[in-house]
Design a protein around this motif. Structure first.
Motif, PDB file in Angstrom:
ATOM      1  N   THR A 126      62.340  39.789  28.314  1.00 31.27           N
ATOM      2  CA  THR A 126      62.667  38.731  27.367  1.00 31.27           C
ATOM      3  C   THR A 126      62.323  39.209  25.958  1.00 31.27           C
ATOM      4  O   THR A 126      61.568  40.168  25.788  1.00 31.27           O
ATOM      5  N   PRO A 127      62.867  38.588  24.924  1.00 23.39           N
ATOM      6  CA  PRO A 127      62.644  39.063  23.550  1.00 23.39           C
ATOM      7  C   PRO A 127      61.169  39.125  23.171  1.00 23.39           C
ATOM      8  O   PRO A 127      60.367  38.287  23.595  1.00 23.39           O
ATOM      9  N   ASN A 133      62.659  38.353  18.238  1.00 27.44           N
ATOM     10  CA  ASN A 133      63.998  37.886  17.886  1.00 27.44           C
ATOM     11  C   ASN A 133      64.764  37.477  19.141  1.00 27.44           C
ATOM     12  O   ASN A 133      65.050  38.305  20.012  1.00 27.44           O
ATOM     13  N   LEU A 134      65.107  36.196  19.244  1.00 27.02           N
ATOM     14  CA  LEU A 134      65.777  35.700  20.452  1.00 27.02           C
ATOM     15  C   LEU A 134      67.144  36.340  20.664  1.00 27.02           C
ATOM     16  O   LEU A 134      67.661  36.366  21.782  1.00 27.02           O
ATOM     17  N   ASP A 141      67.746  39.303  20.854  1.00 25.80           N
ATOM     18  CA  ASP A 141      67.617  40.562  21.587  1.00 25.80           C
ATOM     19  C   ASP A 141      67.764  40.400  23.097  1.00 25.80           C
ATOM     20  O   ASP A 141      67.773  41.399  23.814  1.00 25.80           O
ATOM     21  N   ILE A 142      67.864  39.180  23.593  1.00 26.42           N
ATOM     22  CA  ILE A 142      68.060  39.013  25.034  1.00 26.42           C
ATOM     23  C   ILE A 142      69.479  39.453  25.387  1.00 26.42           C
ATOM     24  O   ILE A 142      70.427  39.301  24.603  1.00 26.42           O
ATOM     25  N   ALA A 196      56.732  37.880  26.801  1.00 26.19           N
ATOM     26  CA  ALA A 196      57.574  38.648  25.887  1.00 26.19           C
ATOM     27  C   ALA A 196      57.662  40.081  26.385  1.00 26.19           C
ATOM     28  O   ALA A 196      56.685  40.633  26.887  1.00 26.19           O
ATOM     29  N   ALA A 230      63.954  44.461  26.066  1.00 31.32           N
ATOM     30  CA  ALA A 230      62.921  44.594  25.040  1.00 31.32           C
ATOM     31  C   ALA A 230      61.603  45.093  25.606  1.00 31.32           C
ATOM     32  O   ALA A 230      61.161  44.663  26.670  1.00 31.32           O
ATOM     33  N   THR A 273      60.098  50.195  21.427  1.00 26.44           N
ATOM     34  CA  THR A 273      60.588  49.785  20.113  1.00 26.44           C
ATOM     35  C   THR A 273      59.774  50.436  19.007  1.00 26.44           C
ATOM     36  O   THR A 273      60.314  50.984  18.036  1.00 26.44           O
ATOM     37  N   THR A 308      60.406  43.044  15.447  1.00 26.99           N
ATOM     38  CA  THR A 308      61.637  42.222  15.520  1.00 26.99           C
ATOM     39  C   THR A 308      61.495  40.869  14.843  1.00 26.99           C
ATOM     40  O   THR A 308      62.437  40.080  14.845  1.00 26.99           O
TER      41      THR A 308
END
Length: 287
Positions: free
Chosen positions: A19-20, A23-24, A26-27, A93, A122, A127, A199
């Motif tokens: 899950t992100p 930043n949502l 990114d899903i 997350a 994610a 990242t 993010t």
């Protein structure tokens, strides 16, 4: 009895769904499809995950699975899978199991012959590494730094001579103390990158020699806030800046006839020097 929601899924499966981390957006679409299609979403914090599901209008029921109950509850979920249901595992997350719950559930599923399908997505470790500017050909993720100073210093001693990039998570309320311990063990010249709030609106990725990074973070209290990733450059043997002139002249002559690596080895044997220092000098001055 299996829900008709599982028509998207061919057989009972445990899906590992990232899950992100902020930043949502990114899903992935596949993650949304799975979360909509499974019978149960096993979540680290059902209230936290509920906000994500509400944002995407996903009605799937949730089941709390966290560090404090996973060993007891994992078998409950395995039984549901064996009975024909499908389950998505999420953490608050990022990717489940990466310093998050899920190990016991995945292990028991594999032992029971339940299909386990991981989704890419994610992950704060990757990242941060991708944007750090540090070598990424060899790296290790070491999880969260320990809460006590001695434990942290022991860990830094353990990796002090490691040539790979080493990556840690750290919490904002310990970042100052952790960097101080790191400075004591690794010294002020070691390059370290602090990546925070990845993010998110105040994303910051700052890389400096450790002594400068400690000063930088003390300049602004905001730099101590948010989710943090620390990346430490691998150990590099110091290049001897005072190589004898006769040795560098010899190397310059030999390299005209030999590959640099062999020329450095020969020069090192003649003058009883470290071949790595000569090789690095040659890279910087002869090629």
């Amino acid at each position: 009895m299996t829900s008709n929601k599982t028509t998207y899924i061919e057989q009972p499966t445990l899906f590992i769904v990232p899950t992100p981390i902020g930043n949502l957006g990114d899903i992935t679409q596949r993650a949304l499809d799975i979360l909509n299609s499974v019978d149960i979403i096993a979540a680290e914090d059902t209230r936290h995950t509920g906000k994500l599901l509400s944002h995407f209008n996903i009605q799937t029921r949730t089941f709390a699975l966290h560090d404090h109950n996973e060993q007891q509850k994992a078998q409950v979920l395995v039984d549901k899978l064996l009975a024909g249901e499908s389950i998505a595992l999420v953490s608050d997350a990022g990717t489940p199991l990466i310093s998050d719950p899920g190990y016991h559930l995945v292990t028991q599923c594999r032992q029971a012959g339940v299909k386990v399908v991981p989704l890419p997505g994610a992950c704060a470790v990757i990242t941060a590494l991708s944007a750090s500017g540090l070598p990424s050909d060899r790296f290790s993720f070491e999880g969260f730094l320990l809460a006590k100073s001695k434990g942290r210093k022991d860990k830094f001693m353990e990796i002090a001579k490691a040539e790979r990039t080493c990556i840690f998570y750290e919490s904002p309320h310990r970042i100052t103390e952790s960097l101080a311990d790191m400075l004591e063990v690794l010294g002020p010249e070691r390059e370290v990158v602090l990546a925070r709030e990845l993010t998110k609106t105040y994303e910051t990725i700052q890389g400096l020699p450790l002594g400068e990074l400690v000063s930088w973070i003390e300049e602004d209290e905001n730099r101590k806030r948010g989710e943090m990733v620390l990346l430490i450059h691998g150990y590099r043997e110091a290049v001897n800046d005072t190589l004898p002139d006769e040795a560098t002249r010899t190397l310059a002559i030999l390299v005209k006839q030999l590959p640099l690596k062999k020329a450095a080895a020969a020069t090192a044997e003649i003058y009883n020097l470290k071949k790595n220092a000569l090789y690095k000098w040659g890279l910087e001055n002869l090629e």
